[in-house]
Scaffold this motif. Structure first.
Motif, mmCIF file in Angstrom:
data_model
loop_
_atom_site.group_PDB
_atom_site.id
_atom_site.type_symbol
_atom_site.label_atom_id
_atom_site.label_comp_id
_atom_site.label_asym_id
_atom_site.label_seq_id
_atom_site.Cartn_x
_atom_site.Cartn_y
_atom_site.Cartn_z
ATOM 1 N N PHE A 125 9.029 -7.480 5.682
ATOM 2 C CA PHE A 125 8.005 -6.418 6.139
ATOM 3 C C PHE A 125 8.858 -5.165 5.968
ATOM 4 C CE2 PHE A 125 8.125 -9.907 9.725
ATOM 5 C CZ PHE A 125 7.076 -10.518 9.224
ATOM 6 N N SER A 126 8.122 -4.110 5.535
ATOM 7 C CA SER A 126 8.796 -3.047 4.859
ATOM 8 C C SER A 126 7.834 -1.911 5.066
ATOM 9 C CB SER A 126 9.372 -3.246 3.664
ATOM 10 O OG SER A 126 8.739 -3.260 2.548
ATOM 11 N N SER A 127 8.430 -0.549 4.667
ATOM 12 C CA SER A 127 7.639 0.610 4.217
ATOM 13 C C SER A 127 7.495 0.292 2.735
ATOM 14 C CB SER A 127 8.622 1.775 4.278
ATOM 15 O OG SER A 127 9.725 1.668 3.785
ATOM 16 N N GLU A 147 10.381 10.820 0.137
ATOM 17 C CA GLU A 147 10.119 10.022 1.312
ATOM 18 C C GLU A 147 11.691 9.274 1.587
ATOM 19 O OE1 GLU A 147 7.288 6.981 1.563
ATOM 20 O OE2 GLU A 147 5.978 8.282 0.795
ATOM 21 N N PRO A 148 12.093 8.755 2.794
ATOM 22 C CA PRO A 148 13.436 7.916 2.767
ATOM 23 C C PRO A 148 13.154 6.857 1.919
ATOM 24 C CG PRO A 148 12.228 8.620 4.940
ATOM 25 C CD PRO A 148 11.268 9.026 3.921
ATOM 26 N N GLY A 149 14.344 6.193 1.781
ATOM 27 C CA GLY A 149 14.103 5.087 0.961
ATOM 28 C C GLY A 149 13.267 3.814 1.877
ATOM 29 N N LYS A 150 13.222 2.777 1.008
ATOM 30 C CA LYS A 150 12.387 1.585 2.068
ATOM 31 C C LYS A 150 13.588 0.944 3.111
ATOM 32 C CE LYS A 150 11.009 -3.000 0.284
ATOM 33 N NZ LYS A 150 11.555 -4.010 -0.255
ATOM 34 N N GLU A 151 12.499 1.107 4.147
ATOM 35 C CA GLU A 151 13.133 0.508 5.129
ATOM 36 C C GLU A 151 12.388 -0.981 5.136
ATOM 37 O OE1 GLU A 151 11.752 2.511 9.046
ATOM 38 O OE2 GLU A 151 12.801 0.848 10.048
ATOM 39 N N GLU A 152 13.315 -2.165 5.667
ATOM 40 C CA GLU A 152 12.884 -3.345 5.656
ATOM 41 C C GLU A 152 13.503 -4.503 6.586
ATOM 42 O OE1 GLU A 152 13.530 -4.391 1.322
ATOM 43 O OE2 GLU A 152 15.689 -4.917 1.780
ATOM 44 N N THR A 153 12.551 -5.143 7.008
ATOM 45 C CA THR A 153 12.903 -6.141 7.951
ATOM 46 C C THR A 153 12.806 -7.550 7.319
ATOM 47 O OG1 THR A 153 11.981 -4.766 9.800
ATOM 48 C CG2 THR A 153 12.306 -7.258 10.421
ATOM 49 N N THR A 210 16.559 -5.729 10.538
ATOM 50 C CA THR A 210 15.906 -4.566 9.886
ATOM 51 C C THR A 210 17.155 -3.637 9.317
ATOM 52 O OG1 THR A 210 14.435 -4.484 11.300
ATOM 53 C CG2 THR A 210 14.876 -2.409 10.253
ATOM 54 N N THR A 250 0.728 -1.186 -0.166
ATOM 55 C CA THR A 250 -0.159 -0.077 0.040
ATOM 56 C C THR A 250 0.929 1.292 -0.078
ATOM 57 O OG1 THR A 250 0.061 0.452 2.349
ATOM 58 C CG2 THR A 250 -1.651 -1.429 1.501
ATOM 59 N N ARG A 280 1.559 3.001 2.463
ATOM 60 C CA ARG A 280 2.449 2.736 3.505
ATOM 61 C C ARG A 280 3.151 1.823 4.099
ATOM 62 N NH1 ARG A 280 -2.679 4.526 7.456
ATOM 63 N NH2 ARG A 280 -0.991 5.236 8.782
ATOM 64 N N TYR A 281 2.761 0.611 3.560
ATOM 65 C CA TYR A 281 3.480 -0.657 3.950
ATOM 66 C C TYR A 281 3.540 -1.749 3.124
ATOM 67 C CZ TYR A 281 -1.266 -2.435 5.582
ATOM 68 O OH TYR A 281 -2.375 -2.974 5.242
ATOM 69 N N ALA A 316 4.359 -6.215 2.507
ATOM 70 C CA ALA A 316 4.829 -7.381 3.001
ATOM 71 C C ALA A 316 4.974 -8.450 1.739
ATOM 72 C CB ALA A 316 3.781 -7.974 4.146
#
Lengths: 177, 177
Positions: free
Chosen positions: A154-156, A80-86, A133, A53, A55-56, A58
């Motif tokens: 899981f990520s932005s 926006e900052p780049g994608k942050e991901e776990t 992360t 979406t 916002r997030y 998966a």
């Protein structure tokens, strides 16, 4: 059976080992990211996006045994900052390399002949139940162990088309057909 | 064994059935949300939060057989829209109720005597591999089938303490100790 269909079938076998269920409809949407390199078993990635979406996001990532997802980073996009991901390992072992002090005697090596395109060498080992992360805009690459691996991401919001790969030959959007 | 420890043990059994691995350390952080109602088996929720950053969140939710997570919504907080969340069923069956046309002959009912606090009645049934995305700021509640359920939740940042429950007796932060 085409190379694409063969890779999808194999991906489903790994997901099954991890106890992960995809509906028939979802199975048709598995992405085989061959990245234009022509050697999927060596460099590439299989994935299924559950949701992405504004916002997030998966995804489920599947790596075949010893397969490497090439080094890349997620740059800032649209202010926006780049994608942050776990990354959370669900099955198998994944060797993740991130920016930081180079690990002496790493568990695995970059694909032969491609060393120049693998510049970060700080090793994180993930086995089932372990996660890490990755901050935005930082280089990373990862390789499965001998069994292969299944990793939940899981990520932005994901905007794969903006990913920056170290190897200029890579076309992220290239998939097997 | 305390009620809390008993509930954690039971939660782990359901996660195991779903093939989901938590490390020993993670197992200690399972949340038993009894919500101050004093009848966990009827209304409540068990959960583990994998990650909750300023951008996204991922959790695993466990429902015991026929247990109901009471009706609530995620309001706007700090100038951001409320939490948007995707429920993906991993194991068992979950009956999700959201705003919309009331389903005639729903599969399950709100807990007896609590009907006034369950106002949305549009039914979505999720079995393994099925998922549904709930928009921000909209009421929802859900109940497991006879076997219980394990549900992955992918979402924007989670700020549970701001959730608004329809039942004024609920204290979201109340857990079993």
């Amino acid at each position: 059976m085409t190379d694409h269909d063969q890779a999808v079938k194999r991906t489903l076998e790994f997901l099954r080992k991890a106890g992960i269920v995809l509906t028939e409809e979802e199975q048709q949407k598995i992405e085989i990211a061959e990245m234009g390199l022509g050697h999927l078993e060596v460099e590439g990635l299989q994935l299924y996006t559950y949701v992405n979406t504004s916002r997030y996001c998966a995804k489920e990532l599947v790596l075949f045994p010893n397969q490497t997802c090439p080094e890349h980073l997620h740059p800032p996009v649209f202010g926006e900052p780049g994608k942050e991901e776990t990354f959370r390992c669900r099955w198998g072992t994944v060797y993740l390399y991130v920016d930081g002090e180079a690990t002496v005697n790493p568990s695995v090596n970059p694909p032969k002949g491609k060393e120049a395109y693998y510049t970060v060498r700080h090793e994180i080992i993930l086995t089932p139940g372990q996660q890490y992360t990755i901050p935005p805009n930082t280089k990373h690459w990862f390789q499965a162990g001998d069994e292969g691996a299944v990793v939940s991401e899981f990520s932005s919001t994901s905007r794969d088309e903006y990913d920056i790969f170290t190897d200029p030959a890579i076309k992220r959007s290239a998939g097997l057909n």
